[in-house]
Design an enzyme around this catalytic site. Structure first.
Site, PDB file in Angstrom:
ATOM      1  N   CYS A  16       0.806  -1.213   0.000  1.00  0.00           N
ATOM      2  CA  CYS A  16       0.000   0.000   0.000  1.00  0.00           C
ATOM      3  C   CYS A  16       0.840   1.265   0.000  1.00  0.00           C
ATOM      4  O   CYS A  16       2.046   1.243   0.216  1.00  0.00           O
ATOM      5  CB  CYS A  16      -0.950   0.021   1.191  1.00  0.00           C
ATOM      6  SG  CYS A  16      -0.183  -0.355   2.750  1.00  0.00           S
ATOM      7  N   GLY A  42       0.028  -0.019  -4.879  1.00  0.00           N
ATOM      8  CA  GLY A  42      -1.184  -0.779  -4.602  1.00  0.00           C
ATOM      9  C   GLY A  42      -2.209  -0.554  -5.683  1.00  0.00           C
ATOM     10  O   GLY A  42      -2.644   0.579  -5.889  1.00  0.00           O
ATOM     11  N   ASN A 117       0.410   1.795   6.034  1.00  0.00           N
ATOM     12  CA  ASN A 117       1.333   1.074   5.158  1.00  0.00           C
ATOM     13  C   ASN A 117       2.235   0.239   6.056  1.00  0.00           C
ATOM     14  O   ASN A 117       2.949   0.784   6.886  1.00  0.00           O
ATOM     15  CB  ASN A 117       2.170   2.055   4.326  1.00  0.00           C
ATOM     16  CG  ASN A 117       3.237   1.355   3.512  1.00  0.00           C
ATOM     17  OD1 ASN A 117       3.147   0.160   3.239  1.00  0.00           O
ATOM     18  ND2 ASN A 117       4.259   2.097   3.106  1.00  0.00           N
ATOM     19  N   GLY A 118       2.198  -1.083   5.888  1.00  0.00           N
ATOM     20  CA  GLY A 118       3.035  -1.947   6.702  1.00  0.00           C
ATOM     21  C   GLY A 118       2.301  -3.196   7.122  1.00  0.00           C
ATOM     22  O   GLY A 118       1.282  -3.564   6.543  1.00  0.00           O
ATOM     23  N   TYR A 258      13.416  -1.879  -5.677  1.00  0.00           N
ATOM     24  CA  TYR A 258      12.270  -2.062  -6.555  1.00  0.00           C
ATOM     25  C   TYR A 258      11.042  -1.223  -6.215  1.00  0.00           C
ATOM     26  O   TYR A 258      10.415  -0.656  -7.100  1.00  0.00           O
ATOM     27  CB  TYR A 258      11.879  -3.550  -6.565  1.00  0.00           C
ATOM     28  CG  TYR A 258      10.614  -3.851  -7.338  1.00  0.00           C
ATOM     29  CD1 TYR A 258      10.577  -3.733  -8.727  1.00  0.00           C
ATOM     30  CD2 TYR A 258       9.447  -4.257  -6.696  1.00  0.00           C
ATOM     31  CE1 TYR A 258       9.423  -4.004  -9.445  1.00  0.00           C
ATOM     32  CE2 TYR A 258       8.286  -4.536  -7.407  1.00  0.00           C
ATOM     33  CZ  TYR A 258       8.283  -4.414  -8.781  1.00  0.00           C
ATOM     34  OH  TYR A 258       7.147  -4.671  -9.489  1.00  0.00           O
TER      35      TYR A 258
END
Length: 486
Positions: A16, A42, A117-118, A258
């Site tokens: 996300c 996402g 996020n995580g 990436y």
């Protein structure tokens, strides 16, 4: 039927991205633009929550930001000068609207919205405890655990209750939260997941990457520090809190390899420049005699440029990617499914035929993409196909907010490098070393004690406890950990 594109099921994926605006007219429209810039983080669902000084408004939908938030009626319904948004992938868990963020709840202190996020690595343990105490969950997301911890905390102020909740969770998080009083942004004490702060005029903005600030015309101020909690209140007053003590930061190294867009800045360093440096280090460590250096688009391009410049082998676009193919499409039967591979990538036959080539990609996960790409090069007449990977072998799963297959499905866990080479049918296969990766990031080497980054996917050195994973007696906990839907 709808299914994942053949090239999309063999990449590590961020789960996300988050974006928040405080104190800007038409905040939800700015958030929508910011989410466009974070779409790569996402692509299965998106949501925005806004606050107009009286009421909270939320719109959440499956699919891309475009198509869901490019309509005037949707943005008009999200009124107010404070808003936050979220783009997400699901992993092996449920893809459903109830898991789409921001999540919202009415607490005793008023409305509370959160975008995360995580991944919380003790979420299943906490969830079981909360359910036993009477909490009723509406989603399968680990993010909802944070809401319940805030709701059940015995501290008086919302800020203290929020800090109390975060002190109970393990793992990785970058959070943007909205209350009636303002906006809260924070990172976990190790800073595993990224979060930056910027300004657009007088308004304050938080985002997962600097590229989202660029897109909305905001100025980058700084990264939110690991373990820092920033509160923005009326008048865009900013207060910084550091309630978690001192920790040695371990930001995710794969952001450089990436996840982040090449035009983002992470930890003061250009992602594009780092990826070129990784490619150059790869050429130093793993040279080969060849006619052309060819990237696997698009993620392999910067590393391939670095490899070509260091080795002196010409860089060429030997694989052409179509940018008009979505992540899903209809595949009625095996024959069409096989042909569907070429919808997204196709060999530049006139360039490749009769040549010895070096293929550069960012990683190998299951190995199925590399197998298809190597075969595509051979079908196009390549004389030799040498594969070079701009990261070390991915041998371990991630439990910090990255969509990683189970370890048994990782090719580098099952096979040594020679076995991997045989699997993808390449003439040779090599990876950048872990020390080489650190050199490309400006370090001398990876420190044996307290390394500078979280590199657990390569080394198995997890920087936090993995409580749910360690509790092998509770199947439900392991199932929830495996979902890792944020």
């Amino acid at each position: 039927m709808l299914t994942t594109h053949p090239f999309d099921d063999d990449k590590l994926r961020e789960e996300c991205g988050v974006f928040g605006v405080h104190g800007a007219e038409g905040a939800s429209a700015i958030v929508a633009l910011g989410l466009h810039a974070l779409q790569h983080r996402g692509q299965e669902a998106a949501g925005i929550t806004s606050y107009d000084g009286k009421d909270f408004h939320t719109h959440r939908a499956m699919g891309h930001v475009a198509g869901n938030f490019d309509r005037d009626d949707v943005i008009r319904a999200l009124g107010g000068d404070v808003a936050c948004g979220h783009v997400r992938y699901s992993t092996t868990g449920e893809t459903a609207l109830r898991n789409v963020q921001p999540l919202y709840a009415d607490l005793s202190s008023g409305g509370f919205a959160i975008a995360h996020n995580g991944n919380i690595s003790n979420a299943a343990t906490l969830r079981r405890e909360l359910v036993r105490r009477g909490s009723i969950f509406q989603s399968t997301s680990d993010t909802e655990v944070i809401i319940h911890l805030v709701a059940t905390s015995n501290y008086r102020t919302l800020l203290d209750r929020f800090i109390d909740a975060l002190k109970r969770v393990e793992g990785a998080y970058s959070l943007i939260c909205m209350t009636r009083e303002g906006m809260i942004a924070c990172r976990d004490p190790l800073g595993i997941r990224p979060l930056v702060m910027g300004r657009l005029g007088e308004s304050v903005i938080f985002a997962s990457e600097t590229v989202a600030l660029d897109v909305v015309g905001a100025d980058f101020i700084r990264s939110v520090d690991p373990g820092e909690l920033i509160v923005v209140t009326s008048g865009n007053e900013i207060r910084s809190h550091r309630p978690f003590g001192d920790h040695h930061p371990r930001p995710c190294i794969f952001e450089h390899v990436y996840f982040s867009r090449p035009d983002s800045i992470v930890d003061g360093t250009s992602i594009y420049s780092v990826r070129k440096a990784i490619g150059a280090q790869l050429a130093i460590e793993n040279p080969v005699q060849a006619d052309l250096v060819i990237p696997v688009p698009d993620s392999g391009v910067p590393a391939a440029i670095g490899y070509a410049q260091q080795s002196g082998i010409p860089f060429e676009l030997g694989i052409i990617r179509s940018h008009y193919v979505g992540r899903t499409f209809i595949q009625p039967g095996d024959k069409v499914r096989h042909l569907g591979v070429k919808l997204k990538h196709n060999a530049n036959r006139a360039l490749i035929q009769g040549k010895s080539i070096v293929l550069i990609d960012d990683s190998i996960v299951r190995g199925t993409t590399s197998l298809k790409i190597v075969q595509m090069m051979r079908d196009a007449g390549a004389r030799e196909v040498h594969m070079r990977i701009a990261s070390p072998p991915t041998r371990h799963s991630c439990f910090y907010g990255v969509d990683t297959p189970e370890r048994e499905k990782l090719l580098a866990h099952k096979l040594d490098i020679e076995g991997m080479r045989n699997f993808i049918h390449a003439d040779s296969l090599d990876f950048v070393s872990i020390d080489g990766l650190y050199k490309a990031l400006g370090e001398q080497q990876r420190a044996d004690i307290r390394p500078q980054y979280c590199d657990a996917c390569f080394t198995g050195d997890y920087p936090t406890r993995l409580t749910d994973l360690d509790d092998h007696d509770t199947g439900d906990q392991l199932a929830l950990l495996a979902e890792r839907v944020v």
